[in-house]
Design an enzyme around this catalytic site. Sequence first.
Site, PDB file in Angstrom:
ATOM      1  N   GLU A  66       0.832  -1.204   0.000  1.00  0.00           N
ATOM      2  CA  GLU A  66       0.000   0.000   0.000  1.00  0.00           C
ATOM      3  C   GLU A  66       0.866   1.252   0.000  1.00  0.00           C
ATOM      4  OE1 GLU A  66      -3.923   1.492   2.380  1.00  0.00           O
ATOM      5  OE2 GLU A  66      -2.127   1.121   3.543  1.00  0.00           O
ATOM      6  N   GLU A  67       1.981   1.194   0.711  1.00  0.00           N
ATOM      7  CA  GLU A  67       2.826   2.380   0.817  1.00  0.00           C
ATOM      8  C   GLU A  67       3.678   2.600  -0.429  1.00  0.00           C
ATOM      9  OE1 GLU A  67       2.087   4.308   3.117  1.00  0.00           O
ATOM     10  OE2 GLU A  67       0.824   2.825   4.129  1.00  0.00           O
ATOM     11  N   HIS A 125       3.171   3.855  11.565  1.00  0.00           N
ATOM     12  CA  HIS A 125       4.364   3.852  10.715  1.00  0.00           C
ATOM     13  C   HIS A 125       5.616   4.312  11.462  1.00  0.00           C
ATOM     14  CE1 HIS A 125       2.099   2.503   7.471  1.00  0.00           C
ATOM     15  NE2 HIS A 125       1.877   3.605   6.808  1.00  0.00           N
TER      16      HIS A 125
END
Length: 702
Positions: free
Chosen positions: A33-34, A136
Amino acid sequence: MVSCAIMLETLRVLSIADEPLQHAIIFNFNGAEEVVLQASHGFITQHPWAKELKAFVNLEAAGAGGREMVFQTGPEHPWLVAAYAESAKYPVGSIVGQEVFQSGIIPSDTDFRIYRDYGNIPGIDIAYTYNGYIYHTKYDLPEYIPEGCIQRGGENLLGLLTTLGNSDRLEEPGDLKMGKMVFFDVMGFFMIYYPHRIGEVVNSLVVVAVLLNLFRRLKSFRQSGGTTYLFMKLIGVSYAMHSTGFLFMIGCNLALGLLVGYVRPMMWYTNNWLTFPIYTLPAIAIWILVHQKGRKCCESVFQLVSIWDIEAIYFDSALLFWTLLLAALTMGGVASAYICMLLVIFPLILRQLVPDFFNIKMFRSPWLYLALTAAGLLPSFLQVMQHVHHNSIFFMPLMGRSGPGISPDLLIALISVLPVLVFSTYLAGFLHVSKDLTSLAVNFLSISAFFILIGCFTSLGFPYSDNPASPSAQRHAFHHFWRELYAYDGTLEKEDHGLLYIPFDYNEHRYLDNIPELKSMQLQAADKDLAYGGFPYYLPLMPILSKYYVGDLEKPRLQGRLNVSHSKEKLANDVVRHHFTCAGDQVYRNIYLSVVEGGKLIGWSFTSGTPTPTLMPKEITRNHYFVYTTSASAPRGPLQFFLDIQVGEGASLDKHWLDIGFGVHYLDGPESTTPELTAMLDKFPNWTVPLGWVATYQHYRF
């Protein structure tokens, strides 16, 4: 992590259920996703199962647990919201979150958009937002997930999937497009939902009801000896007082936010409770002082009626205030207008219509007056405070990664004043039937000044914390970079290297004077003549992270570089196609494009249609494009692509039209760091979370 655990347990429960589901459910555990949502894009565009999908549930996170919240649905499939509301045991969500997120003011994206836009299927986006401080970071660990979070989320997901899996509506959901749904939960106990078109009808009826009630109040006022002119004058004066109070509260809070943001930015970042004495108490004090002053200035008008008539007039004008806002939002198609509807309908019914219908003389008893007023405000108060709470737990941690551009104290000041703005209108009449409360306002301001001072000059206001129980660390990003800038004729025009520092929050390196590498850094401005400002940004976040510093550091030692070759062909008298081949074993590579004014990028090999420029800071006027490429391992071969550039009529194709940069990020492996970079990062205190890696930038002109 939380979502994966919930999905695994839900999968286990469904697999051993006695009754099979009517429809199949695919559990997609995707990462990446990142790296700009590549895994979800790959699944929905290339996997053979993707063509069979009718709907999806996307589990997201912007924090570590808490109450998962529905913040996006659809598009135009209200039955999905209904399915969630009917099946979730502890529903939480609101159309407000959806409209705020989809407005673009929150710098984030989810797999929801990929499934919606590329799969053309409807869905629900559910996210955890609690404790975004550790999101994160190195603290993003299981021990920080609150107890009961997984159980609660699992029960909600299991109920939703069971309902969807047995729903006849999945047969052909495309036939069920009926616009968006207004939805909101009531303290997490249940959810109210209805189609937006029904909401517009309800809102309109409420507007009409208030206007009719105002006409009824005018009639009663005239029967008691007043005149239409006097009634309208009183309504106008009280309405003006409400508006003046709004302007002064917002203006003073913004001024206070600027002041606090200048002296000690984000002093509330760890100690969230400081927002109440710093921002909420002054707003209450200003509200009191404005009405005390107005009480004296308008004395000649209000002395013509009784003191309780004054209170009733202020309540009438408050209803009118929110009704006009309700009408404006409804005409603008804003589904979140339901909040204004709640702010009108309950006070209208419980405070005005019920006493009149049952002939209750509430002004004869202070307790009865307070009880009816409180009853009218309580439902909307709970809904507004719930939104304030959700906004606070989401936006406060977000300010630690929202960039250094705008003072976060301005946003927090506005969130803190919100409940005061809402309920000051209905309680303004209370100030006019009470004794002078100026001394109370002064006390509030004194308390606020006290907390501002100790926040500014003691450790209480230090924004960050390394407390293992609840860390709130400051984030930093560094690139040990190597740049090569080539001229139009292909010669190396400039080569440099150093340390690139991109601050993540407003404080930048204010509290890091003990790190010599930071003290010697110089603030840099984006180069308008280079693609994407001339530095290797990892993600297209320059509008948010637009401020960066550059310091001296030895050239990073790299075994291999990205090899770029170029050729071009003429497609038409005004169109040229540039062919590129990028060879190398680097995994994370970006391509930055900028077309000289007078030309435009009309096509490329990455996607069909005309490419869409990326957002840029307002001072950069040229169109820029950001292409992110990555692979799970070393690329199997060179990356080949083309760009089609169209120039203005009569312009020559044999001149400089294209700036292109190639960024490589060494996020892992032996070349991801250098001894110099590691030595600097080791100097950072425990209340910081610094990230750093090696990056290169090669720029060409064609």
